[in-house]
Write an enzyme that holds these catalytic residues in place. Structure first.
Site, PDB file in Angstrom:
ATOM      1  CG  PHE A  40      -2.097  -0.866   1.148  1.00 36.74           C
ATOM      2  CD1 PHE A  40      -2.379  -1.577  -0.003  1.00 36.74           C
ATOM      3  CD2 PHE A  40      -2.969  -0.955   2.222  1.00 36.74           C
ATOM      4  CE1 PHE A  40      -3.492  -2.377  -0.083  1.00 36.74           C
ATOM      5  CE2 PHE A  40      -4.092  -1.764   2.139  1.00 36.74           C
ATOM      6  CZ  PHE A  40      -4.354  -2.479   0.990  1.00 36.74           C
ATOM      7  CG  HIS A 126      -5.484  -7.515   8.428  1.00 38.81           C
ATOM      8  ND1 HIS A 126      -4.581  -6.610   7.931  1.00 38.81           N
ATOM      9  CD2 HIS A 126      -5.704  -7.158   9.719  1.00 38.81           C
ATOM     10  CE1 HIS A 126      -4.253  -5.739   8.886  1.00 38.81           C
ATOM     11  NE2 HIS A 126      -4.919  -6.059   9.971  1.00 38.81           N
ATOM     12  CB  SER A 173      -5.742   4.433  14.308  1.00 38.58           C
ATOM     13  OG  SER A 173      -6.932   3.691  14.387  1.00 38.58           O
TER      14      SER A 173
HETATM   15  P1  NAD Z   1       2.267  -1.220   3.919  1.00 38.10           P
HETATM   16  O1  NAD Z   1       1.945  -1.178   2.478  1.00 38.10           O
HETATM   17  O2  NAD Z   1       1.715  -0.181   4.816  1.00 38.10           O
HETATM   18  O3  NAD Z   1       3.844  -1.183   4.144  1.00 38.10           O
HETATM   19  C1  NAD Z   1       4.700  -2.055   3.462  1.00 38.10           C
HETATM   20  C2  NAD Z   1       6.128  -1.842   4.018  1.00 38.10           C
HETATM   21  O4  NAD Z   1       6.945  -2.862   3.477  1.00 38.10           O
HETATM   22  C3  NAD Z   1       6.726  -0.486   3.626  1.00 38.10           C
HETATM   23  O5  NAD Z   1       7.304   0.090   4.790  1.00 38.10           O
HETATM   24  C4  NAD Z   1       7.826  -0.850   2.591  1.00 38.10           C
HETATM   25  O6  NAD Z   1       8.960  -0.020   2.697  1.00 38.10           O
HETATM   26  C5  NAD Z   1       8.173  -2.272   2.992  1.00 38.10           C
HETATM   27  N1  NAD Z   1       8.605  -3.133   1.887  1.00 38.10           N
HETATM   28  C6  NAD Z   1       8.042  -3.257   0.654  1.00 38.10           C
HETATM   29  N2  NAD Z   1       8.664  -4.223  -0.052  1.00 38.10           N
HETATM   30  C7  NAD Z   1       9.654  -4.712   0.766  1.00 38.10           C
HETATM   31  C8  NAD Z   1      10.626  -5.723   0.614  1.00 38.10           C
HETATM   32  N3  NAD Z   1      10.724  -6.440  -0.515  1.00 38.10           N
HETATM   33  N4  NAD Z   1      11.465  -5.979   1.656  1.00 38.10           N
HETATM   34  C9  NAD Z   1      11.383  -5.263   2.805  1.00 38.10           C
HETATM   35  N5  NAD Z   1      10.486  -4.291   2.998  1.00 38.10           N
HETATM   36  C10 NAD Z   1       9.616  -4.026   1.988  1.00 38.10           C
HETATM   37  O7  NAD Z   1       1.868  -2.662   4.400  1.00 38.10           O
HETATM   38  P2  NAD Z   1       1.249  -3.164   5.773  1.00 38.10           P
HETATM   39  O8  NAD Z   1       1.988  -2.536   6.909  1.00 38.10           O
HETATM   40  O9  NAD Z   1       1.201  -4.637   5.707  1.00 38.10           O
HETATM   41  O10 NAD Z   1      -0.246  -2.595   5.803  1.00 38.10           O
HETATM   42  C11 NAD Z   1      -1.098  -2.689   4.688  1.00 38.10           C
HETATM   43  C12 NAD Z   1      -2.369  -3.485   4.908  1.00 38.10           C
HETATM   44  O11 NAD Z   1      -2.827  -3.925   3.615  1.00 38.10           O
HETATM   45  C13 NAD Z   1      -2.178  -4.745   5.699  1.00 38.10           C
HETATM   46  O12 NAD Z   1      -3.215  -4.772   6.592  1.00 38.10           O
HETATM   47  C14 NAD Z   1      -2.338  -5.906   4.715  1.00 38.10           C
HETATM   48  O13 NAD Z   1      -3.282  -6.818   5.162  1.00 38.10           O
HETATM   49  C15 NAD Z   1      -2.943  -5.314   3.475  1.00 38.10           C
HETATM   50  N6  NAD Z   1      -2.250  -5.724   2.234  1.00 38.10           N
HETATM   51  C16 NAD Z   1      -1.990  -7.050   2.034  1.00 38.10           C
HETATM   52  C17 NAD Z   1      -1.336  -7.474   0.912  1.00 38.10           C
HETATM   53  C18 NAD Z   1      -1.083  -8.944   0.735  1.00 38.10           C
HETATM   54  O14 NAD Z   1      -1.827  -9.769   1.268  1.00 38.10           O
HETATM   55  N7  NAD Z   1      -0.012  -9.339   0.027  1.00 38.10           N
HETATM   56  C19 NAD Z   1      -0.906  -6.542  -0.038  1.00 38.10           C
HETATM   57  C20 NAD Z   1      -1.193  -5.185   0.172  1.00 38.10           C
HETATM   58  C21 NAD Z   1      -1.858  -4.798   1.334  1.00 38.10           C
END
Ligand code: NAD
Length: 221
Positions: A40, A126, A173
């Site tokens: 995201f 989630h 939040s």
């Molecule tokens: P986020 O998008 O807020 O943050 C992702 C973090 O991961 C960032 O700080 C980024 O710098 C870091 N990042 C990205 N690629 C990386 C890598 N290869 N190695 C190390 N660090 C890396 O994600 P969040 O904190 O999980 O919150 C987003 C919400 O959206 C969550 O609740 C999640 O459930 C959902 N979501 C899930 C998926 C999935 O299931 N794959 C994908 C997108 C969002």
């Protein structure tokens, strides 16, 4: 971060892993970006794309109730990544669990990739795209059914609207709260953060590795 500095930190982490039998891994969207599922917040993440609302809003229960068509447009486009494969990070965690070093994976992700890699004790905060229920008769539907039904997917028995079993972020939040809350339970002295960008908890960790997680994990024992 300089690559030599990263290498030194990976060596420290490798030593800690070698000495541990009680590892818990806490992960989010960044764990799956190397499998091709966008997160995201990164530069090329979902925030920079074509939707009028932030993902947290679209994926909230209120939005689902009010605009199921828009919810499912986003969901089909961005969340149903059923062809993605586990990357080095998912695979390493599975190996550590089999070796008896890792006790649990706690994930915010809904993509099911930890289970696809073979991890068994996965706590999905989630929910999962692999579990979907009819809101009327509660019949279960798998992710393939959801993908095959464009628009608002409906129950093939009673016609009710199907809802993904996903407990999604209702406001900003909560994005922070579960992570912050869980990390505070950790009393030990080996808190490791592997993240490409900085996080609000960097100062609480004993080891902060600012690098791609798949690349880091494949170098570990
Ligand atoms: P986020 O998008 O807020 O943050 C992702 C973090 O991961 C960032 O700080 C980024 O710098 C870091 N990042 C990205 N690629 C990386 C890598 N290869 N190695 C190390 N660090 C890396 O994600 P969040 O904190 O999980 O919150 C987003 C919400 O959206 C969550 O609740 C999640 O459930 C959902 N979501 C899930 C998926 C999935 O299931 N794959 C994908 C997108 C969002």
């Amino acid at each position: 971060m300089e690559s030599q500095e990263v290498e030194e930190k990976i060596k420290t982490l490798a030593k800690w892993v070698g000495e541990s039998q009680n590892i818990v891994f806490f992960g989010g969207a960044g764990v799956s970006t190397e499998s091709g599922i966008p997160d995201f917040r990164s530069i090329d993440g979902l925030y920079h794309q074509k939707y009028d609302f932030p993902p947290e809003t679209i994926l909230s229960h209120t939005f689902f109730e009010a605009h199921p068509d828009e919810f499912y447009r986003f969901y089909h486009d961005k969340m149903l990544c059923l062809d993605a494969k586990p990357n080095a990070a998912h695979k390493k965690l599975t190996q550590w669990e089999r070796d008896g070093r890792l006790k649990a994976v706690i994930t915010q992700n809904i993509d099911g990739l930890h289970q696809a890699a073979g991890s068994r004790n996965v706590l999905e905060l989630h929910g999962s795209v692999h579990r979907n229920y009819c809101q009327k008769c509660h019949k279960f539907f798998d992710a393939a059914y959801m993908r095959a039904h464009v628009g608002i997917p409906r129950c093939d028995t009673c016609g009710g609207v199907i809802k993904p079993d996903i407990l999604i972020v209702g406001g900003t939040s909560l994005v922070v709260y579960p992570a912050a809350g869980l990390i505070r339970y950790y009393q030990g002295k080996k808190l490791v953060l592997i993240n490409k960008g900085t996080t609000a908890y960097d100062q609480d960790a004993q080891l902060v590795i600012s690098a791609a997680i798949g690349k880091v994990m494949e170098q570990l024992p």
